[in-house]
Enzyme design. Sequence first.
Site, PDB file in Angstrom:
ATOM      1  N   TRP A  36      46.805  22.695  49.064  1.00 33.94           N
ATOM      2  CA  TRP A  36      47.409  22.618  49.984  1.00 33.94           C
ATOM      3  C   TRP A  36      48.987  22.770  49.773  1.00 33.94           C
ATOM      4  O   TRP A  36      49.463  22.447  48.602  1.00 33.94           O
ATOM      5  CB  TRP A  36      47.796  20.470  50.804  1.00 33.94           C
ATOM      6  CG  TRP A  36      46.622  19.889  51.579  1.00 33.94           C
ATOM      7  CD1 TRP A  36      47.248  19.546  52.025  1.00 33.94           C
ATOM      8  CD2 TRP A  36      45.284  19.894  51.435  1.00 33.94           C
ATOM      9  NE1 TRP A  36      45.728  18.872  52.874  1.00 33.94           N
ATOM     10  CE2 TRP A  36      45.197  19.227  52.242  1.00 33.94           C
ATOM     11  CE3 TRP A  36      44.421  20.490  50.637  1.00 33.94           C
ATOM     12  CZ2 TRP A  36      43.365  18.857  52.112  1.00 33.94           C
ATOM     13  CZ3 TRP A  36      43.063  20.408  50.365  1.00 33.94           C
ATOM     14  CH2 TRP A  36      42.368  19.724  51.730  1.00 33.94           C
ATOM     15  N   TYR A  79      52.528  23.583  50.820  1.00 33.14           N
ATOM     16  CA  TYR A  79      53.574  23.194  51.151  1.00 33.14           C
ATOM     17  C   TYR A  79      54.458  23.263  50.536  1.00 33.14           C
ATOM     18  O   TYR A  79      55.481  22.622  49.274  1.00 33.14           O
ATOM     19  CB  TYR A  79      53.832  21.575  51.611  1.00 33.14           C
ATOM     20  CG  TYR A  79      52.271  21.260  52.530  1.00 33.14           C
ATOM     21  CD1 TYR A  79      51.406  21.735  52.935  1.00 33.14           C
ATOM     22  CD2 TYR A  79      52.301  19.559  52.506  1.00 33.14           C
ATOM     23  CE1 TYR A  79      50.236  21.585  53.737  1.00 33.14           C
ATOM     24  CE2 TYR A  79      50.677  19.151  53.627  1.00 33.14           C
ATOM     25  CZ  TYR A  79      50.515  20.075  53.695  1.00 33.14           C
ATOM     26  OH  TYR A  79      49.114  19.975  55.233  1.00 33.14           O
ATOM     27  N   LYS A 123      45.977  26.364  51.842  1.00 36.81           N
ATOM     28  CA  LYS A 123      45.961  25.363  53.047  1.00 36.81           C
ATOM     29  C   LYS A 123      47.406  25.409  53.402  1.00 36.81           C
ATOM     30  O   LYS A 123      48.309  25.177  52.719  1.00 36.81           O
ATOM     31  CB  LYS A 123      45.467  24.336  53.190  1.00 36.81           C
ATOM     32  CG  LYS A 123      46.104  23.596  54.800  1.00 36.81           C
ATOM     33  CD  LYS A 123      45.727  22.366  54.588  1.00 36.81           C
ATOM     34  CE  LYS A 123      45.742  21.466  55.905  1.00 36.81           C
ATOM     35  NZ  LYS A 123      47.052  19.918  55.466  1.00 36.81           N
ATOM     36  N   SER A 176      46.643  25.255  58.640  1.00 39.01           N
ATOM     37  CA  SER A 176      46.458  23.491  59.132  1.00 39.01           C
ATOM     38  C   SER A 176      46.464  23.830  60.424  1.00 39.01           C
ATOM     39  O   SER A 176      47.368  25.110  60.942  1.00 39.01           O
ATOM     40  CB  SER A 176      47.958  23.273  57.920  1.00 39.01           C
ATOM     41  OG  SER A 176      48.312  21.752  57.929  1.00 39.01           O
ATOM     42  N   GLY A 182      48.872  20.588  61.920  1.00 38.87           N
ATOM     43  CA  GLY A 182      49.774  20.126  62.240  1.00 38.87           C
ATOM     44  C   GLY A 182      49.898  19.102  63.035  1.00 38.87           C
ATOM     45  O   GLY A 182      48.157  18.729  63.120  1.00 38.87           O
ATOM     46  N   GLY A 241      43.845  18.153  62.175  1.00 39.20           N
ATOM     47  CA  GLY A 241      43.200  16.599  61.659  1.00 39.20           C
ATOM     48  C   GLY A 241      43.343  15.977  63.793  1.00 39.20           C
ATOM     49  O   GLY A 241      42.549  15.686  63.722  1.00 39.20           O
TER      50      GLY A 241
END
Lengths: 322, 322, 322, 322, 322
Positions: free
Chosen positions: C185, C187, C221, C264, C266, C292
């Site tokens: 991930w 970020y 990701k 992703s 969001g 998600g």
Amino acid sequence: MSEPAAAVTSTPSPISPASPARRMRPRLSDLGLSPGKLTRLKRLLYDHGPGGGTILVLPIDQGLEHGPIDFFDNPDALDPGYQYRLARDGRFSAIALHIGLAEKYYHEYAGDVPLILKLNGKTSIPPDAEAFSALTGTVEDAVRLGADAVGYTVYVGSPAQDRDFDQFHRVRADADRFGMPVIVWAYPRGESVGKKGGKESLYAVDYAARVALELGADIVKVNYPVHSEKDQQSPAPYNTLNLSPEAAFHKVVTSAGRSLVLVSGGEKVGDRELLAKVRASMDAGATGIIFGRNLWQRPRDQALAITRELHAMFREYAEPRG
Amino acid sequence: MSEPAAAVTSTPSPISPASPARRMRPRLSDLGLSPGKLTRLKRLLYDHGPGGGTILVLPIDQGLEHGPIDFFDNPDALDPGYQYRLARDGRFSAIALHIGLAEKYYHEYAGDVPLILKLNGKTSIPPDAEAFSALTGTVEDAVRLGADAVGYTVYVGSPAQDRDFDQFHRVRADADRFGMPVIVWAYPRGESVGKKGGKESLYAVDYAARVALELGADIVKVNYPVHSEKDQQSPAPYNTLNLSPEAAFHKVVTSAGRSLVLVSGGEKVGDRELLAKVRASMDAGATGIIFGRNLWQRPRDQALAITRELHAMFREYAEPRG
Amino acid sequence: MSEPAAAVTSTPSPISPASPARRMRPRLSDLGLSPGKLTRLKRLLYDHGPGGGTILVLPIDQGLEHGPIDFFDNPDALDPGYQYRLARDGRFSAIALHIGLAEKYYHEYAGDVPLILKLNGKTSIPPDAEAFSALTGTVEDAVRLGADAVGYTVYVGSPAQDRDFDQFHRVRADADRFGMPVIVWAYPRGESVGKKGGKESLYAVDYAARVALELGADIVKVNYPVHSEKDQQSPAPYNTLNLSPEAAFHKVVTSAGRSLVLVSGGEKVGDRELLAKVRASMDAGATGIIFGRNLWQRPRDQALAITRELHAMFREYAEPRG
Amino acid sequence: MSEPAAAVTSTPSPISPASPARRMRPRLSDLGLSPGKLTRLKRLLYDHGPGGGTILVLPIDQGLEHGPIDFFDNPDALDPGYQYRLARDGRFSAIALHIGLAEKYYHEYAGDVPLILKLNGKTSIPPDAEAFSALTGTVEDAVRLGADAVGYTVYVGSPAQDRDFDQFHRVRADADRFGMPVIVWAYPRGESVGKKGGKESLYAVDYAARVALELGADIVKVNYPVHSEKDQQSPAPYNTLNLSPEAAFHKVVTSAGRSLVLVSGGEKVGDRELLAKVRASMDAGATGIIFGRNLWQRPRDQALAITRELHAMFREYAEPRG
Amino acid sequence: MSEPAAAVTSTPSPISPASPARRMRPRLSDLGLSPGKLTRLKRLLYDHGPGGGTILVLPIDQGLEHGPIDFFDNPDALDPGYQYRLARDGRFSAIALHIGLAEKYYHEYAGDVPLILKLNGKTSIPPDAEAFSALTGTVEDAVRLGADAVGYTVYVGSPAQDRDFDQFHRVRADADRFGMPVIVWAYPRGESVGKKGGKESLYAVDYAARVALELGADIVKVNYPVHSEKDQQSPAPYNTLNLSPEAAFHKVVTSAGRSLVLVSGGEKVGDRELLAKVRASMDAGATGIIFGRNLWQRPRDQALAITRELHAMFREYAEPRG
């Protein structure tokens, strides 16, 4: 190689009738000790020193903790051999020191005076606000050297207490694995302690004693709490307790539960004051004392003389081998 | 050596018809537990304590977390033997404490009252802004002592939560390896928590419960959330929820998912209030309670009396052995 | 115990003619993967989910990262079983979550939906200025649970990135040892990122994608970069690039090199916007998506409906088994 | 899932007045047990089975040691679930078996019947001249599964006894580390044993019991010695002792010292003979029995019937919780 | 629980004028001992037992080595408590035994009689042609139990001596690491020894003593060599030496170099013979004796009586604390 035979040669401790205070000292057989811890503790409590279940320890870690500054009063004391000989000739239960003094000097006294290897320390150079004592040795060092216990300083209440607990639990686990008794120097420290009555307050000393018990100390070394105006900053009900020194110390010993209690000597005081403090401590259920500067800052003759008085006093507190 | 035979001797829990609330308690068979965790949890949930899938834990870690200050109300409680005997005679499911109290006292009660070894802790001396509880013991210590679970405090939201998670995941992995159930004390703490409604807010307690589930808690100990004006500082929609205490706790239990929920007792309250809180908790799907000060700050007779009432109440929530 | 049979039952992905974008997706055979990584990745890319070399992941780590707050929109989603069933019935390539949700729920779905074990995380309670996600599990946990990949969050640019890199390199090394694919991930976070265009700027996302490749991500990701006025604070020439969203994302995919790219999701957006973003991503060479909240914050029927649309779209990007 | 409720539901063992023989059974409090061993042994001796300090174990390792040949008498017994249910419904103190039967079946009975994990074994296919049982599991397996003891076979006198001792001392050390009780199956074996009276001779059984004590067995499982003409080949004075069976067994129990003694059942015999053997063993100071074929080669009803008789008999030997 | 107070209460050893033989005993300070070994050896040589640099060990490993057969002469001796009390009340320097007798009994005598943990052993059931003693414990066990030395049997000349050396060098290395003295039971064994004069020949005993020195023994336990016709089979010049028993033993002690020598007692002999053998051994430079059957096969009164004589004799060989 050695000096003239021990100057303190009192006969093995006879068993006196139990004094009332004596019933507060925990019995070894109640402590759930492993055979290794039991064997080693019996050496300190019965086979060496005044015996009869009491303990008289000579620490010489002040060179690390305070620097050579502590040796000006008695220049002989700058040589670690001085303390070793004092411990041997004064029939102390043990001498407590760091790895360097063990590796370089103990071979001359091995088997003659039991060794307590102090496992962590620091200097007094940085401020104490975030006090933390790092490791200087390991339990395995202590086993290798034939020590009968290890010592560890926990700075209760310090902002660094998390690192301290973490470090200590590893030492404690090693000590369990090797059957090595652990003596915790339980010292309140740090700025939050300062705001709640200070490091000598009953609040702080009492808390420190309980922390040592909770963390697994076999023996806990505490300072004698000192009543002062700062106690008013302690949390209730400590801020209004107003106990006599004896009652305050009695409370600390009770908080220590099944951790045996050693009283710290602190700075050098006069003979009368010293003996009075020891008697009060023993009356309150202490198992013994750990006095450094009060002994080795005295010239050898005077140190041995007061040691003889301590032996005599301890015989009054002797119990049968447990 | 021991006190008169157990004062709480109610017969093994009969199985009552399931109350509506009961259907929220997770079933052991759904939890994917390894045989070791299952075996040990069944001891706590069925073989000891009120049984029937409920759990009644007596914690005595306050001497470390708060200091001896908590023992002034009931001076007998300063001796850890007091809590051990209360746990045994009151037929608690388990006693929860740190390594020192286990090593020095548990040998007298081994096998008579199950042991939950608390693995981390701290003192209350430094401020809580960066709360972190360091290890005081290990899962292997727990195995060695015959404990049936370990306890670990996670300070959710603390600036130190990264160290906490890291420390916890090692404990959790050891517990998985040894089949040892893990009970997480899920406590919101730290200044950011304070700014978002405080440690007792539903936002904080609800979040903490979920974190425990995510991190792998088998059981999570939570405080009962308290509604206050500070809730308005919580993130939406928590700032406007306005749930009844029962509904709020129900929400927390739901967030905990398949982690069984224990309710924390907190400070001593009156009997009626205590029992009402327990009933509300059990109705909302809690598996049991972990009450310390509310029990051992009472004199022994009163503590046993209220324990009997708890046993009686728990029998209403009993389920058949799963 | 399970819900009605999968609502998404399209036949195994037929192989469509390669679209132009497809040639940008790295081929598994070019990645120098160990047999173990190859075996596990093929399960995700061909045997489960839409197949044909694409990947559709359902993450449920928001309970840790954001708290139960994310479940208010769709209260069913508070039960992790909801996401598991959605992943299974919607034929996702995998579900991604933390150890607690794996240990307590995965046994019911083991073998039915592949598992990606997320290995680090944090709560959203403290501020993000020094963002760092601590370990919640290990690669060995993932092996033990039968997972097909691990997930790890790197906060690129955070003041804590040194600890992060150090922690990650151990995870990566374990993953190499066990043949376990690693999904990073990636970020951008921290105050310096904020000063250079922000965490959604092309500068930051592009840099993060490259960092993941450099550190050893098998899959990365990323968030879709967002053009804004803040880009002017980015270092040249990012401050003047002014790329279309598609071109910007294409650049990010190119920077990721042989790390496969997941987009992703969001926060929840409308259906049309969502599908357009996915198509643009796939056209630009993404291997798949990890959505998600956009899925499980919808009611089950709507979530399955849009999942069917994603499957249909992904079939257009299918490649022959590599 | 389970069968009808337990067929053996006698009330908790009342405490009978000590019979003369009872004083030979070592007391747990004399054995120097660690808290973990003490906790686990109390489960076997007091919390499960007939209780009162006695122990009734159901072994099912014959499938490894003898092969399926032992299950022809009662075909139901070929299913390990048969023995598990018999152990649970007959309220045995524990079931003893190898890792495979633990991993595949114990989860259904976890917490309902204590587990003794047998750690080594062999088949009966090769001859016994150099008998040696290799490891099939570890103490850590036992911890993980929630077992309350481990079992280990020592072939005393075998030419392979050196490998056996070496293997055992590692098991014993792990058991010490984890607080796990060790039960030694002390079996004389090998051609030298054959030349000195045979494996059932008093010489051999007596020696084996002492070896188990010397090596660190917490409990030793022995066969009842059998007097025969071959005794004349035993070393003096065993070759002329001519003790009654009861006196011979009494001697063996004495040689076992502070290792608690379990009597092995051996091949199936009639009810009367079986009960007489048990009574003689208990009179001689045995702590309990470990009977397999004599129980599970009987049909379930008969097995439960004789189990009830054993419970009744054991109540005569009950002692207060130690 | 204990017997009447110690029957052997001679006063601390006075220092006698050195006898001629005394100069052959190595001085501790010459042995290059680490502080740990030195500390522990001084306990055995000065603090316990007859002192003055001598050593009197009571072994009780015959239950393993010979079986219960050795206890028929004095049935009280079947209970290991008999030997423990004899060692304590007879003021032996140490008791030597295996892990089982240490773990089950030593806790009652911890600290009262030093412990030598025997680390390997075998039974007498298989023939001695390939004699090898496997490990029954570890140096770490010895540390954990508080032992002051470990014992290890080397079968010099056995066909299995390669495994023996390999096994021993690991024990020796652990002992070096922990500062634990190593006592080697140096026993010639095996068929080749039989062909070269036998296990009691000077050739064999002399060789064994040197092997122990070479391998790192701090103390070596040897049998008194026995002159016989079989000596003619020994290699030259042993086949023609014809030394007096005293001269032969003197030679063995010389071969042992800086390994201190203990004389083995062997089978029970008459008082006069026993004392003569001891005196001859001490005259020849032995440091002490290790007598088992010759002491505990005697009734307690007789055993204590001869122990008193040994104490008296040893005082003649006392040296000042080294």
